[in-house]
Design a protein around this motif. Structure first.
Motif, mmCIF file in Angstrom:
data_model
loop_
_atom_site.group_PDB
_atom_site.id
_atom_site.type_symbol
_atom_site.label_atom_id
_atom_site.label_comp_id
_atom_site.label_asym_id
_atom_site.label_seq_id
_atom_site.Cartn_x
_atom_site.Cartn_y
_atom_site.Cartn_z
ATOM 1 N N SER A 73 0.819 -1.207 0.000
ATOM 2 C CA SER A 73 0.000 0.000 0.000
ATOM 3 C C SER A 73 0.857 1.263 0.000
ATOM 4 O O SER A 73 0.481 2.292 -0.572
ATOM 5 N N ALA A 74 2.039 1.201 0.616
ATOM 6 C CA ALA A 74 2.943 2.355 0.640
ATOM 7 C C ALA A 74 3.471 2.651 -0.759
ATOM 8 O O ALA A 74 3.633 3.816 -1.151
ATOM 9 N N VAL A 75 3.756 1.609 -1.525
ATOM 10 C CA VAL A 75 4.244 1.789 -2.892
ATOM 11 C C VAL A 75 3.125 2.328 -3.784
ATOM 12 O O VAL A 75 3.342 3.202 -4.627
ATOM 13 N N VAL A 76 1.915 1.808 -3.588
ATOM 14 C CA VAL A 76 0.772 2.289 -4.369
ATOM 15 C C VAL A 76 0.525 3.765 -4.094
ATOM 16 O O VAL A 76 0.264 4.558 -5.007
ATOM 17 N N GLU A 77 0.631 4.160 -2.834
ATOM 18 C CA GLU A 77 0.454 5.565 -2.456
ATOM 19 C C GLU A 77 1.440 6.461 -3.191
ATOM 20 O O GLU A 77 1.083 7.530 -3.703
ATOM 21 N N GLU A 78 2.685 6.022 -3.245
ATOM 22 C CA GLU A 78 3.710 6.795 -3.940
ATOM 23 C C GLU A 78 3.375 6.940 -5.416
ATOM 24 O O GLU A 78 3.508 8.029 -5.998
ATOM 25 N N ALA A 79 2.912 5.847 -6.033
ATOM 26 C CA ALA A 79 2.526 5.906 -7.445
ATOM 27 C C ALA A 79 1.339 6.832 -7.648
ATOM 28 O O ALA A 79 1.287 7.594 -8.622
ATOM 29 N N MET A 80 0.391 6.789 -6.725
ATOM 30 C CA MET A 80 -0.799 7.640 -6.837
ATOM 31 C C MET A 80 -0.426 9.127 -6.834
ATOM 32 O O MET A 80 -1.033 9.936 -7.525
ATOM 33 N N TRP A 81 0.560 9.485 -6.030
ATOM 34 C CA TRP A 81 0.993 10.882 -5.970
ATOM 35 C C TRP A 81 1.821 11.287 -7.182
ATOM 36 O O TRP A 81 1.594 12.335 -7.778
ATOM 37 N N ASN A 82 2.817 10.476 -7.535
ATOM 38 C CA ASN A 82 3.821 10.904 -8.502
ATOM 39 C C ASN A 82 3.518 10.515 -9.943
ATOM 40 O O ASN A 82 4.024 11.154 -10.875
ATOM 41 N N SER A 83 2.736 9.476 -10.166
ATOM 42 C CA SER A 83 2.360 9.086 -11.534
ATOM 43 C C SER A 83 0.962 8.489 -11.500
ATOM 44 O O SER A 83 0.794 7.286 -11.709
ATOM 45 N N PRO A 84 -0.061 9.305 -11.206
ATOM 46 C CA PRO A 84 -1.427 8.786 -11.102
ATOM 47 C C PRO A 84 -1.847 8.112 -12.408
ATOM 48 O O PRO A 84 -1.441 8.546 -13.497
#
Length: 414
Positions: A286-297
């Protein structure tokens, strides 16, 4: 944060629509290769809202600012989703075969409506998705993850975009909707073409609607444990066109999830500490998904909202009937809310990737479940998984709406 009507005649009209000023296109060669460069140039030139052209040189406002995007998304009274208020559409400037039609035109689904009509239709979709999730999304995801991996597991090499991410969420959701696997695979290309735009977008949208029209007819006489049946039997009493439109909307959302899965896998495989942390259990996916959501939605630009009256937004005059598209990618990188983009966003779920307000994505938990299973199965099935090229060689190609990872070549032990 409510929109303020423009009653002051001294407020300048910020958009040079109808003038000779050259506007920036959100499509074409430059947009395909450097969308972030375009966003940042527009931000410097125009501020948090910028005039742009969409395919066919149709004018729109691109909302670049985080706060302005939230203001639009959270205020359907001032910025409705109903495209029947779109002035260029009403006045015949958008061709019926325009690639914008599948993404922006009105249809009888909850995405296109607000108020009570939206609540009625969204309730039916949310109930159906909740029921479908309880009936085995994770089981379907595990099945198709293993099936896709089986196809390349003996080769020691794969492209995790074409061989895995592009297919897995689509196959899972196709099963949830009530389609056979072959139909799901057929729809992968049609969804991709709708999101890409271009001359074939309307034709492929027709393919999607035809397949779901046939499914709805089958389920009227042969009910099943799927979303199509759930929509047909729901107390909201959806008609045939409403059922078809919502099956289509859920499938399009699944296609967007394919891009999120690809971006998550990119983050995992370009950082050995993330990869080892996930394998050892020290890092939660979930932490990796969060990062993707912010930086490359997964959806870089969200279509679309329409001004219900003249308003001021981002120091620009937006006129009644103007089209607005929401820059989720530039909004998430807005220096006003993220002055240092390198600071960790772990634990911060305030990104724009799922939208906001009444139209916030109702199926986000299902998408997250599919991604969690997809990454977990992959890492445990393929020992020694590693990127087969230097990270700097990975490339992306963007349409107006999405920036897609071209490929993710990997190697692993056999």
């Amino acid at each position: 944060m409510n929109a303020q009507p423009l009653n002051d005649p001294e407020v300048p009209r910020g958009c040079p629509f109808g003038h000779d000023t050259e506007l920036t296109r959100l499509y074409g060669p430059e947009a395909a290769t450097d969308p972030h460069g375009i966003y940042e140039r527009l931000r410097k030139e125009h501020g948090s809202v910028a005039p742009v052209l969409l395919e066919g040189d149709i004018p729109a406002w691109l909302v670049l600012g985080y706060r302005d995007s939230r203001r639009v998304l959270d205020n359907p009274l001032h910025f409705p989703r109903d495209a029947r208020t779109w002035r260029d559409w009403r006045e015949g400037r958008v061709a019926e075969n325009s690639p914008l039609v599948p993404m922006l035109a009105w249809r009888p689904d909850c995405v296109s409506q607000d108020g009570e009509a939206h609540r009625r239709l969204r309730g039916a979709v949310s109930d159906g998705l909740q029921s479908a999730a309880g009936r085995g999304v994770r089981r379907h995801a595990t099945h198709f993850a293993n099936k896709q991996i089986d196809a390349f597991a003996d080769s020691g090499r794969a492209d995790l975009v074409a061989d895995y991410a592009d297919l897995l969420p689509m196959l899972v959701i196709a099963r949830v909707l009530g389609l056979a696997e072959a139909e799901g695979r057929r729809l992968v290309e049609s969804c991709a073409q709708v999101m890409k735009g271009g001359e074939d977008a309307v034709m492929h949208d027709g393919v999607i609607r035809e397949i779901f029209g046939e499914l709805a007819e089958r389920r009227r006489s042969e009910p099943g444990s799927d979303l199509a049946t759930s929509l047909l039997e729901h107390h909201a009493a959806l008609d045939h066109d409403e059922v078809v439109a919502h099956l289509r909307a859920v499938l399009i959302a699944a296609h967007v999830t394919t891009n999120l899965l690809a971006r998550v896998l990119e983050l995992v495989l370009t950082d050995t500490s993330r990869l080892s942390g996930l394998i050892s259990g020290q890092l939660n996916i979930s932490a990796v998904v969060e990062e993707a959501m912010w930086n490359s939605p997964p959806l870089a630009v969200l279509p679309g909202r329409f001004a219900a009256s003249d308003v001021e937004l981002g120091a620009h005059r937006i006129e009644e009937g103007d089209l607005l598209v929401l820059g989720l990618a530039p909004g998430n990188l807005d220096p006003e809310v993220r002055p240092d983009p390198d600071v960790s966003v772990q634990g911060n779920q305030a990104h724009l990737a799922f939208g906001s307000g009444p139209h916030e994505c109702p199926g986000q938990n299902i998408g997250m479940s599919i991604i969690e299973i997809a990454v977990d199965v992959l890492l445990h099935r393929l020992p020694g998984l590693r990127l087969a090229v230097p990270p700097e060689e990975l490339t992306s190609t963007a349409s107006t709406w999405m920036s897609l990872l071209d490929s993710l070549p990997v190697e692993f032990e056999v």
